[in-house]
Design a protein around this motif. Structure first.
Motif, PDB file in Angstrom:
ATOM      1  N   ARG A  88       0.828  -1.205   0.000  1.00 11.37           N
ATOM      2  CA  ARG A  88       0.000   0.000   0.000  1.00 11.37           C
ATOM      3  C   ARG A  88       0.861   1.254   0.000  1.00 11.37           C
ATOM      4  NH1 ARG A  88      -1.149   2.889   3.993  1.00 11.37           N
ATOM      5  NH2 ARG A  88      -0.839   1.288   5.576  1.00 11.37           N
ATOM      6  N   LEU A  89       1.890   1.280   0.855  1.00 14.95           N
ATOM      7  CA  LEU A  89       2.781   2.447   0.912  1.00 14.95           C
ATOM      8  C   LEU A  89       3.539   2.635  -0.401  1.00 14.95           C
ATOM      9  CD1 LEU A  89       4.204   2.180   4.538  1.00 14.95           C
ATOM     10  CD2 LEU A  89       2.695   3.951   3.621  1.00 14.95           C
ATOM     11  N   ALA A  90       3.992   1.551  -0.992  1.00 14.89           N
ATOM     12  CA  ALA A  90       4.713   1.643  -2.267  1.00 14.89           C
ATOM     13  C   ALA A  90       3.816   2.219  -3.353  1.00 14.89           C
ATOM     14  CB  ALA A  90       5.240   0.269  -2.678  1.00 14.89           C
ATOM     15  N   VAL A  91       2.567   1.775  -3.389  1.00 13.35           N
ATOM     16  CA  VAL A  91       1.622   2.281  -4.387  1.00 13.35           C
ATOM     17  C   VAL A  91       1.324   3.754  -4.125  1.00 13.35           C
ATOM     18  CG1 VAL A  91      -0.754   2.081  -5.235  1.00 13.35           C
ATOM     19  CG2 VAL A  91       0.634   0.025  -4.903  1.00 13.35           C
ATOM     20  N   GLU A  92       1.116   4.111  -2.883  1.00 22.53           N
ATOM     21  CA  GLU A  92       0.849   5.516  -2.548  1.00 22.53           C
ATOM     22  C   GLU A  92       2.035   6.391  -2.929  1.00 22.53           C
ATOM     23  OE1 GLU A  92      -0.154   5.585   1.598  1.00 22.53           O
ATOM     24  OE2 GLU A  92      -2.128   4.721   1.257  1.00 22.53           O
TER      25      GLU A  92
END
Length: 101
Positions: A88-92
């Motif tokens: 999720r953090l990587a995508v954000e």
């Protein structure tokens, strides 16, 4: 106000020419779509291959697993909450504009 046979024949020939033009246009569009779809498949295949290679490079042990064992492992990893948070953090971070660009 009926049309003469010659007028109808001329109209038919004009419409036949237009129909052939539209058929050629349709074939060109279909060829273009096929070309673009092919490019999309090639890009997807390339992405899958490079990402699979990346997994094998950081976890060489997975090379011996069967396809089913590998998928099962990936599903278990994907269900792990810390991994979900990292994804999720990587995508954000990916979708946010970078400073200085």
């Amino acid at each position: 106000m009926s049309k003469s046979l010659e007028e109808l024949q001329r109209e038919y020939e004009e419409n036949t020419v237009k129909l052939e033009q539209e058929k050629r246009k349709l074939r060109r569009l279909e060829n273009r779509k096929s070309y673009l779809d092919s490019g999309s498949r090639k890009q997807r295949s390339h992405r899958l291959i490079t990402r699979g290679a990346a997994i094998e490079s950081v976890m060489p042990e997975v090379k011996i697993l069967t396809e089913q064992e590998f998928y099962s492992l990936m599903e278990r990893i994907a269900e792990w909450q810390p991994v979900q948070n990292m994804v999720r953090l990587a995508v954000e971070n990916h979708s946010q504009p970078q400073d200085g660009n």
